[in-house]
Every structure is written in structure tokens, then in C-alpha cells.
Design a protein around this motif. Structure first.
Motif, PDB file in Angstrom:
ATOM      1  N   SER A 133       0.831  -1.288   0.032  1.00 36.31           N
ATOM      2  CA  SER A 133      -0.038  -0.095  -0.111  1.00 36.31           C
ATOM      3  C   SER A 133       1.040   1.209  -0.022  1.00 36.31           C
ATOM      4  CB  SER A 133      -0.768  -0.052   1.431  1.00 36.31           C
ATOM      5  OG  SER A 133      -1.627   1.244   1.333  1.00 36.31           O
ATOM      6  N   LEU A 134       0.783   2.118  -1.073  1.00 33.15           N
ATOM      7  CA  LEU A 134       1.611   3.202  -1.228  1.00 33.15           C
ATOM      8  C   LEU A 134       0.937   4.232  -0.866  1.00 33.15           C
ATOM      9  CD1 LEU A 134       3.240   2.773  -4.779  1.00 33.15           C
ATOM     10  CD2 LEU A 134       4.246   1.939  -2.498  1.00 33.15           C
ATOM     11  N   PRO A 135       1.249   5.299   0.114  1.00 35.11           N
ATOM     12  CA  PRO A 135       0.678   6.287   0.608  1.00 35.11           C
ATOM     13  C   PRO A 135       0.524   7.529  -0.206  1.00 35.11           C
ATOM     14  CG  PRO A 135       2.849   6.406   1.216  1.00 35.11           C
ATOM     15  CD  PRO A 135       2.760   5.432   0.628  1.00 35.11           C
ATOM     16  N   GLY A 136      -0.470   8.344  -0.056  1.00 33.73           N
ATOM     17  CA  GLY A 136      -0.739   9.506  -0.945  1.00 33.73           C
ATOM     18  C   GLY A 136       0.053  10.812  -0.536  1.00 33.73           C
ATOM     19  N   GLN A 137       0.006  11.616  -1.284  1.00 33.02           N
ATOM     20  CA  GLN A 137       0.712  13.042  -0.769  1.00 33.02           C
ATOM     21  C   GLN A 137       2.062  12.814  -0.265  1.00 33.02           C
ATOM     22  OE1 GLN A 137      -1.089  15.574  -1.333  1.00 33.02           O
ATOM     23  NE2 GLN A 137      -2.490  14.032  -2.269  1.00 33.02           N
ATOM     24  N   ASP A 138       2.807  11.760  -0.783  1.00 34.57           N
ATOM     25  CA  ASP A 138       4.259  11.666  -0.521  1.00 34.57           C
ATOM     26  C   ASP A 138       5.149  11.582  -1.897  1.00 34.57           C
ATOM     27  OD1 ASP A 138       6.801  10.488   0.170  1.00 34.57           O
ATOM     28  OD2 ASP A 138       6.144   9.548   1.750  1.00 34.57           O
ATOM     29  N   GLU A 139       5.802  12.985  -2.062  1.00 29.97           N
ATOM     30  CA  GLU A 139       6.375  13.004  -3.418  1.00 29.97           C
ATOM     31  C   GLU A 139       7.334  12.223  -3.717  1.00 29.97           C
ATOM     32  OE1 GLU A 139       8.197  16.681  -6.035  1.00 29.97           O
ATOM     33  OE2 GLU A 139       8.260  16.812  -4.030  1.00 29.97           O
ATOM     34  N   LEU A 140       8.366  11.754  -2.841  1.00 28.06           N
ATOM     35  CA  LEU A 140       9.373  10.753  -3.179  1.00 28.06           C
ATOM     36  C   LEU A 140       8.775   9.400  -3.596  1.00 28.06           C
ATOM     37  CD1 LEU A 140      12.178   9.617  -3.224  1.00 28.06           C
ATOM     38  CD2 LEU A 140      12.255   9.271  -1.045  1.00 28.06           C
ATOM     39  N   MET A 141       7.654   8.835  -2.548  1.00 32.68           N
ATOM     40  CA  MET A 141       7.075   7.641  -3.002  1.00 32.68           C
ATOM     41  C   MET A 141       6.475   7.750  -4.402  1.00 32.68           C
ATOM     42  SD  MET A 141       6.996   4.770  -1.434  1.00 32.68           S
ATOM     43  CE  MET A 141       7.349   4.938   0.136  1.00 32.68           C
ATOM     44  N   TRP A 175      16.037   0.087  -2.722  1.00 30.67           N
ATOM     45  CA  TRP A 175      14.184   0.256  -2.775  1.00 30.67           C
ATOM     46  C   TRP A 175      13.866   1.286  -3.866  1.00 30.67           C
ATOM     47  CZ3 TRP A 175      11.308   4.202  -1.669  1.00 30.67           C
ATOM     48  CH2 TRP A 175      11.666   5.250  -1.180  1.00 30.67           C
ATOM     49  N   MET A 176      14.715   2.459  -4.037  1.00 31.57           N
ATOM     50  CA  MET A 176      13.842   3.056  -4.960  1.00 31.57           C
ATOM     51  C   MET A 176      13.849   2.783  -6.341  1.00 31.57           C
ATOM     52  SD  MET A 176      15.765   4.705  -2.367  1.00 31.57           S
ATOM     53  CE  MET A 176      17.280   5.451  -2.991  1.00 31.57           C
ATOM     54  N   ALA A 177      14.570   1.721  -6.853  1.00 32.42           N
ATOM     55  CA  ALA A 177      14.627   1.204  -8.145  1.00 32.42           C
ATOM     56  C   ALA A 177      14.058   0.082  -8.006  1.00 32.42           C
ATOM     57  CB  ALA A 177      16.018   1.104  -8.482  1.00 32.42           C
ATOM     58  N   GLY A 178      13.798  -0.438  -6.823  1.00 29.28           N
ATOM     59  CA  GLY A 178      13.270  -2.112  -6.668  1.00 29.28           C
ATOM     60  C   GLY A 178      12.008  -2.394  -7.164  1.00 29.28           C
ATOM     61  N   LEU A 179      11.195  -1.340  -7.147  1.00 29.11           N
ATOM     62  CA  LEU A 179       9.749  -1.821  -7.418  1.00 29.11           C
ATOM     63  C   LEU A 179       9.293  -2.461  -8.641  1.00 29.11           C
ATOM     64  CD1 LEU A 179       7.084  -1.368  -5.909  1.00 29.11           C
ATOM     65  CD2 LEU A 179       6.760   0.814  -6.863  1.00 29.11           C
TER      66      LEU A 179
END
Length: 612
Positions: A133-141, A175-179
Motif C-alpha cells: 500500500s503506497l501512501p498519498g501526498q508523498d512526493e518521493l514515493m 528500494w527506490m529502483a526495486g519496485l
């Protein structure tokens, strides 16, 4: 295939034919932290083995970074170039070209913002397919999710176009590239996947809040702790990437333990970090550079300290520590305590030496301290007047000497200086002198009453008193050539110093002591840093090579502070000749960490993933 050692003895390691390597990282053409150094410095050795036609990098496209790091392609005739054109036809903002670093590798960059209109759909499928579950209003995510979606679509298109009839290895970093990894596995694409975590996010948070982190490591519940620190989505991405990879790796044995307990998978291989070591034919070049940049640090020290009192710069040593501001993790607390003890020991022994210790990190600040800038400006004025006097005296002395008749007499130099310049110099010096102590911090820090470094210095009365043998300069910003205080870049500053101090309590690898080594600079680190742990396991007599390793695994804070103070005191007591010899040995030892040597661990990972 033979073992890595046998292959190394045989010469150049051969890359399997008909194999393409993609490296995917958030820090390709995007300088954020240490992974940028890993990827960038490794490029020349990778291209030497793979050739530029078999090696590609994938990263995010941010215009401000790309303008300095990226050179757009004009030829799209390669299969990857054609795939980029096809992605552009589908509406993706994707860029193909070369990274402007040594080796000039081909890169594919995706603009995360270009698919922000699809974020709700992207996040829906991430939840539906991977239960993340990815949060909203999180620019990096949001940027990570958008980037990951585009990378997966790109690799999927390559395979659908027949590109994967060659063997394709995709190596994802952090993790920033692992999705994309769980998606590639779900669709069963014919791509061999390597994932490297350079540090677990949960481990970093836990170590900052637990002095006995490694002792407690087996007993943490990852879900509970991820919820406590509000980082569950990131930890879930890390875990999905680690479990989805065919080969899972990390950078040190220490981080490998974290992975076992916090990510639920033990790494298959350890890939130590190296550097592209610049080797100089003439060893004296190392010492010449040290002298050149030390003189620039001298200029700062004169302006900063000498307006209050002076000390002998020929008997002054420059120590420094630097890195992200993590007071406990980076060992700033230990460094400060050891410096206070060193100060007392040097006073008790009536040492003629002075140590100036620099703390280089980044903290919120308003601006430079006006007094510090004012002092710097005034001493530069003094320097300019001295140059004027030197030029005037030199010209008049030459005229006087060559015009003498009869027996030679040396003239009175003071008569050769105009009253105007005498007065100008006197006024500048009087304006510069002060009865105040030299500042311990160069900037006005936001809420400095809560700054841990400043609070220690004030409590310990390590505030640059005249009688202190250890002086401190706290510089809460990174050093660059645009910095008016030093006017040099970070690497030049390192070369001008004498000793680096990095006694980390938590550090997955730690480039700072390795960068010191490559600059011919001895350094102190700990066996709780990946680099220090590697040295203690693999290099005999590290101290003789300028690699001092503190034992933070089995000793408490007090004993370790004593050990660090002992090492620093031994260094202070060295002769200049001994320090120069150690500098040469340090620079020589850095060759062990060149990618031409450590790159073989990456070769082993690719060999293993192709077998699987």
C-alpha cells in the motif's frame, strides 16, 4: 567455470557472450548520496569488460540534474534506442543518451512526473498484485512508483520485441529502483534479476534509537518496527525486491545480518564498494598536492583564529570528520569525546602541536556567521595590502640597488613604503584584531540550542580557548568551490588534511575512509562500518597502511573513546617524516579497492544469476 581467484590469475574475466547488462538505480544521472559514487566510479571497469554495446544504465530524468550529467543521443538505431522511440510514441517522457562521466555509458532516463496522471492506477495495481500500500501526498514515493512503472513497461516491451532472446541481466540498486522486480517476476519475463540493498532503511532507523542494535537484531519484529517508524511501504518494497530477485546481494557482512533478520532473506553474495582509483606515476605528487591544499586550509585558519590569538602552523595538524548528520550512527558523539580527552592529554604533556578538528556535515542554517565572514574578508584585505607593499618595495629596492655608486649597502626597507600603505595596513590589522574567542561554528544554525554537536562543545568547554591544544571548526554544510571560506572542493579539502576520523556505530559501507585512502590520507573507522569490517577481515597490518580500525563490537563507549584518543595522540606524536611515509603507504594501499579488483564480486553475481 573456474573460481574468481583462478580467473583473476588467468587475466581478464570474460563476460558470457550474447548477454546484456542493465543497471537500474535512482542515482543514475541524479546525485543524491553514496550510491551515485558506487555507480559512477564503477562505470569504466564495467565497460572495459562488457563493452558499451552490452551495458546500459537506467535512471530517473530530472531536468536540473540532466542538464549537467546527460548528453542526448542522436543515433537511435540500436535495439535499445528503437525501444526508447517506441516508448515515446506511447506517450512516455523517456530520454536516451550518454552519462557525462568516465566511460560515457549509454543511459535511459524516465521522467517520473510524466505519468503522474496515472498514479492512482499504478498504486492500485501495486496493491492488487503485490499487496504493498503506497501512501498519498508523498512526493518521493509518488516518483518512485511512477519511475518503477515506466522501467517495468520498458523491459516488458524489450522482451516482447525479441530483445530477450539474448540473455538479459537487470541489476537493481536499493528500494527506490526495486519496485519493478515483483512485476517482472509476476509476468515471468525472461530477465535475470540481481537486487542489491546498500543499507536497510529499518536498520538505519533502529540503530539511531538503540545503542545495542546489533545485539537486539535477532529479536526485532519487522512489521512492528516498520509501523513504529512509519516506514512500512518502503520496508515492504525492500522485502519484495529482496525476495523477488534471482540473486540478492548487499555491500558488507554487517548489512547482510540486517537483511537476514529485517528483510527475511540472507544475501547470496557480498559486493564490497570500490572506487576508480587515480594512480599517479610520481609518488611525490601525493605530497605536493597535500602541501598545495593544506596552504588553502592555512588561509582559512589564519583568518578564523589569528584575529584572536596565533599558533605555529608548521606544528598544526588538521583532522576532520564528515558525512550525513547522524550524531550517534556516524560516531560524532565518540569523536567529540575522544577530542576532549586528546585536548587534556596534549595540555598535560605540554605538547607543542595544535590540532584543528573540522566537522563537515549538513544542518539547517540561516546563513554564514557574519563575524566569520567579516574576519575572512578583513584578512583578505590585509593580504592584498601586503601584496601592494611587496610590489612597491621590490620595485624600489631594485631601483635603489642598481643605482648605487661605490660600495654596496643594503638599504632600509621601511623607507621604501609609502605612508599611505603603512596607514592602510595598520587600520586593516586593527579592524581585524579581536578579544573574542574564535567561533566554533561557521554558520548560524537553526535552533542551535538543540544541536548535539554544539551542546557537547559548550558543555565540555571545548570552545577554542587560547590554551586548548585541540581547536574545533563546525561547518554545517558540505564544502565546494563556491564556499567563500575555503574556496576548494571536498576532495581538495581532504587532501589538505592529515587524518580522517569516522568511528561509525552504524555504517553499511562508508565511503569517507576509502576516499581518504585514495587521497593518500590515513583514517580511523570502526569494525561496525562495512569498510572497517572488510579491512579487519581481509587486510593484514591495516594500521601500517593508514587504516585504523576501532573495536566497537565488544568495547563500551568509554573504552572506545580512550582507544580513539590513544590513536590520535600517537598520530600527533609522529614526526613529519613518519606522517609523510604513512601518506605514501595509504595511497599505495588504496589500489586494493580499485574496481579493477573489487569488480570481480559483481562478475560473480552475474555468473550466479545466469546459472539460476
Amino acid at each position: 567455470m573456474n573460481s574468481p581467484v583462478e580467473r583473476e590469475k588467468a587475466g581478464k574475466i570474460e563476460i558470457p557472450s550474447n548477454t546484456i547488462l542493465f543497471e537500474i538505480a535512482w542515482e543514475v544521472c541524479n546525485q543524491v548520496g553514496g550510491i551515485y559514487t558506487v555507480i559512477r566510479s564503477k562505470v569504466p571497469s564495467v565497460i572495459e569488460k562488457w563493452g558499451d554495446e552490452n551495458y546500459f544504465l537506467i535512471g530517473p530524468y530530472f531536468e536540473d540534474q540532466a542538464s549537467a550529467h546527460f548528453d542526448p543521443a542522436t543515433d537511435y538505431s540500436t535495439p535499445v534506442g528503437k525501444a526508447v522511440l517506441k516508448m515515446q510514441e506511447r506517450g512516455f517522457d523517456v530520454h536516451y543518451g550518454q552519462w557525462i562521466v568516465s566511460g560515457r555509458p549509454h543511459v535511459v532516463l524516465f521522467n517520473p512526473y510524466s505519468v503522474f496522471d496515472k498514479l492512482d492506477e499504478i498504486k492500485h495495481f501495486v496493491w492488487q498484485d503485490y499487496h504493498i500500500s503506497l501512501p498519498g501526498q508523498d512526493e518521493l514515493m509518488d516518483k518512485v512508483a511512477a519511475f518503477g512503472f515506466q522501467v517495468k513497461e520498458f523491459l516488458r516491451y524489450l522482451c516482447s520485441s525479441g530483445f530477450c532472446s539474448s540473455r538479459v541481466v537487470a541489476h537493481f540498486h536499493e528500494w527506490m529502483a526495486g519496485l519493478p522486480i515483483p512485476g517482472l517476476r509476476k509476468e515471468n519475463l525472461d530477465i535475470k534479476i540481481v537486487f542489491t540493498t546498500h543499507a536497510t532503511l529499518l536498520g538505519r532507523y533502529l540503530a539511531m534509537n538503540d545503542n545495542r542494535f546489533y545485539d537486539h537484531l535477532p529479536f526485532y519484529n519487522w512489521e512492528t518496527e516498520a509501523n513504529n517508524f512509519n516506514v512500512r511501504p518502503i520496508v515492504e518494497i525492500e522485502r519484495a525486491s529482496a525476495h523477488g530477485a534471482h540473486v540478492f546481494t548487499t555491500v558488507s557482512e554487517l548489512t547482510g545480518r540486517e537483511c537476514t533478520h529485517l528483510l527475511g532473506r540472507t544475501p547470496d553474495l557480498i559486493l564490497p564498494n570500490g572506487l576508480n582509483i587515480q594512480r599517479f606515476e610520481a609518488l611525490h605528487y601525493v605530497q605536493n598536492q597535500h602541501l598545495q591544499f593544506k596552504e588553502k586550509i592555512h588561509d582559512f585558519v589564519r583568518g578564523h583564529f589569528f584575529q584572536s590569538y596565533s599558533f605555529d602552523l608548521d606544528n598544526t595538524l588538521y583532522f576532520f570528520t564528515s558525512g550525513r548528520y547522524e550524531y550517534h550512527n556516524k560516531g560524532y558523539d565518540l569523536t567529540l569525546e575522544a577530542l576532549a580527552r586528546l585536548n587534556w592529554r596534549m595540555q598535560q604533556s605540554n605538547s607543542k602541536m595544535t590540532v584543528v578538528a573540522f566537522f563537515i556535515t549538513r544542518r539547517p542554517f540561516y546563513t554564514f556567521n557574519p563575524d566569520v565572514l567579516h574576519s575572512k574578508a578583513l584578512i583578505e584585505d590585509i593580504s592584498r595590502v601586503c601584496e601592494e607593499i611587496k610590489e612597491q618595495v621590490g620595485r624600489r629596492l631594485y631601483t635603489k640597488i642598481t643605482s648605487q655608486n661605490g660600495q654596496y649597502e643594503f638599504p632600509d626597507l621601511s623607507e621604501m613604503v609609502d605612508d599611505y600603505l603603512r596607514l592602510k595596513l595598520r587600520r586593516n590589522v586593527q579592524s581585524w584584531r579581536t578579544n573574542q574567542l574564535p567561533k566554533i561554528v561557521t554558520h548560524t544554525i537553526v535552533d542551535d540550542t538543540k544541536d548535539e554537536v554544539l551542546n557537547f562543545l559548550r558543555t565540555a568547554n571545548l570552545v577554542n580557548n587560547r590554551h586548548d591544544r585541540v581547536k574545533v571548526v563546525y561547518h554545517p554544510d558540505f564544502i565546494s568551490t563556491s564556499n567563500p571560506l575555503f574556496k576548494m572542493d571536498y576532495n581538495q579539502f581532504v587532501r589538505g588534511c592529515h587524518l580522517g576520523i569516522f568511528p561509525s556505530m552504524y555504517e553499511p559501507w562508508g565511503y569517507t575512509p576509502l576516499e581518504c585512502l585514495a587521497s593518500g590520507l590515513p583514517s580511523i573507522t570502526s569494525n561496525l562500518a562495512g569498510f572497517g569490517d572488510y579491512v579487519s577481515r581481509n587486510i593484514l597490518d591495516g594500521e601500517k597502511l593508514g587504516m585504523y580500525i576501532l573495536d566497537r563490537k565488544s568495547r563500551d563507549f568509554n573504552l572506545t573513546a580512550d582507544e580513539l584518543a590513544d590513536i590520535m595522540m600517537q598520530f600527533v606524536q609522529m614526526t613529519r617524516r613518519e606522517r609523510i611515509a604513512l601518506r605514501y603507504r595509504s595511497e599505495e594501499a588504496s589500489l586494493h579497492f580499485d574496481w579493477s579488483n573489487l569488480g570481480r564480486f559483481y562478475d560473480d553475481a552475474y555468473e550466479l544469476v545466469l546459472k539460476r
